[in-house]
Design a protein around this motif. Structure first.
Motif, PDB file in Angstrom:
ATOM      1  N   PRO A 230       2.586   6.852  -5.654  1.00  0.00           N
ATOM      2  CA  PRO A 230       1.824   6.821  -4.412  1.00  0.00           C
ATOM      3  C   PRO A 230       0.675   7.818  -4.358  1.00  0.00           C
ATOM      4  CG  PRO A 230       4.166   6.844  -3.944  1.00  0.00           C
ATOM      5  CD  PRO A 230       4.013   7.024  -5.426  1.00  0.00           C
TER       6      PRO A 230
ATOM      7  N   VAL B 103       2.256  -1.284   8.655  1.00  0.00           N
ATOM      8  CA  VAL B 103       2.122  -0.237   7.633  1.00  0.00           C
ATOM      9  C   VAL B 103       1.901   1.105   8.315  1.00  0.00           C
ATOM     10  CG1 VAL B 103       1.267  -1.703   5.757  1.00  0.00           C
ATOM     11  CG2 VAL B 103      -0.366  -0.685   7.344  1.00  0.00           C
TER      12      VAL B 103
ATOM     13  N   CYS C 228      -1.181   3.823   4.060  1.00  0.00           N
ATOM     14  CA  CYS C 228      -0.955   2.471   3.541  1.00  0.00           C
ATOM     15  C   CYS C 228      -1.843   1.419   4.197  1.00  0.00           C
ATOM     16  CB  CYS C 228       0.512   2.079   3.720  1.00  0.00           C
ATOM     17  SG  CYS C 228       1.653   3.110   2.791  1.00  0.00           S
TER      18      CYS C 228
ATOM     19  N   HIS D 114      -4.085  -1.827  -1.477  1.00  0.00           N
ATOM     20  CA  HIS D 114      -2.639  -1.620  -1.512  1.00  0.00           C
ATOM     21  C   HIS D 114      -1.966  -2.868  -0.950  1.00  0.00           C
ATOM     22  CE1 HIS D 114      -2.954   2.485  -2.702  1.00  0.00           C
ATOM     23  NE2 HIS D 114      -3.434   2.932  -1.548  1.00  0.00           N
TER      24      HIS D 114
ATOM     25  N   THR E 251       2.014  -1.195   0.462  1.00  0.00           N
ATOM     26  CA  THR E 251       2.600   0.075   0.039  1.00  0.00           C
ATOM     27  C   THR E 251       1.581   0.777  -0.843  1.00  0.00           C
ATOM     28  OG1 THR E 251       4.333   1.123  -1.286  1.00  0.00           O
ATOM     29  CG2 THR E 251       3.803  -1.140  -1.843  1.00  0.00           C
ATOM     30  N   ASN E 252       1.504   2.109  -0.730  1.00  0.00           N
ATOM     31  CA  ASN E 252       0.503   2.833  -1.532  1.00  0.00           C
ATOM     32  C   ASN E 252       1.016   3.175  -2.927  1.00  0.00           C
ATOM     33  OD1 ASN E 252       2.251   4.911  -0.919  1.00  0.00           O
ATOM     34  ND2 ASN E 252       0.746   6.132   0.178  1.00  0.00           N
TER      35      ASN E 252
END
Length: 157
Positions: free
Chosen positions: A27, A88, A92, A125, A128-129
């Motif tokens: 991440p 999110v 994100c 993304h 999710t990062n």
């Protein structure tokens, strides 16, 4: 939870026959192709998602003027609102989360270079990062059209 949302996003893109390429990464890796800002108009209470090339400077006062919301009126929106509207959290934000803005309450601003700059793929993304998903610019535009989010194209150079 983010993985379930990512699976739903990937399934939706498959139904549109949009091919993607995805690269897993930690991440904290920096240097993504896009940066995404979730903003609110403090006067009209409108919500804006801005996707720009990662190396662009986004001046919120200038952008507010271009969007007609008045200088000084764009602010970062609370994470709770982003979770409610786009599913999110902080770090994100992504144009791909517009899939979950079912009531179309988030206006979308897109760096015109991302779709007119001759890029083979633009990267976001996927909810999710910890990963980056690449789409062809024309497929990004089709995704936006299919989700009911006509982009406001802006130049950030």
């Amino acid at each position: 939870m983010a993985e379930d949302l990512r699976a739903e996003l990937e399934k939706y893109l498959q139904t549109l026959d949009i091919q993607t390429s995805c690269v897993e990464h930690p991440p904290e890796v920096s240097g993504a192709v896009t940066k995404n800002l979730f903003l609110k108009d403090k006067k009209k209470k409108g919500l804006w998602l801005v996707s720009a090339r990662h190396d662009r400077q986004v001046n919120l006062n200038d952008l507010a003027k271009k969007l007609g919301v008045g200088s000084g009126n764009l602010r970062f929106a609370d994470e709770a609102i982003m979770l409610e509207k786009l599913k999110v959290g902080q770090g994100c934000a992504t144009a791909l989360a517009l899939l979950f803005d079912r009531d179309h309450s988030v206006k979308f601003v897109l760096d015109q270079d991302l779709v007119e700059g001759g890029h083979e793929r633009v990267f976001f993304h996927p909810m999710t990062n910890s990963a980056t998903m690449g789409l062809r610019p024309e497929d990004l535009l089709r995704f936006l059209q299919e989700t009911g989010h006509e982009p406001v194209l802006q130049s950030f150079d």
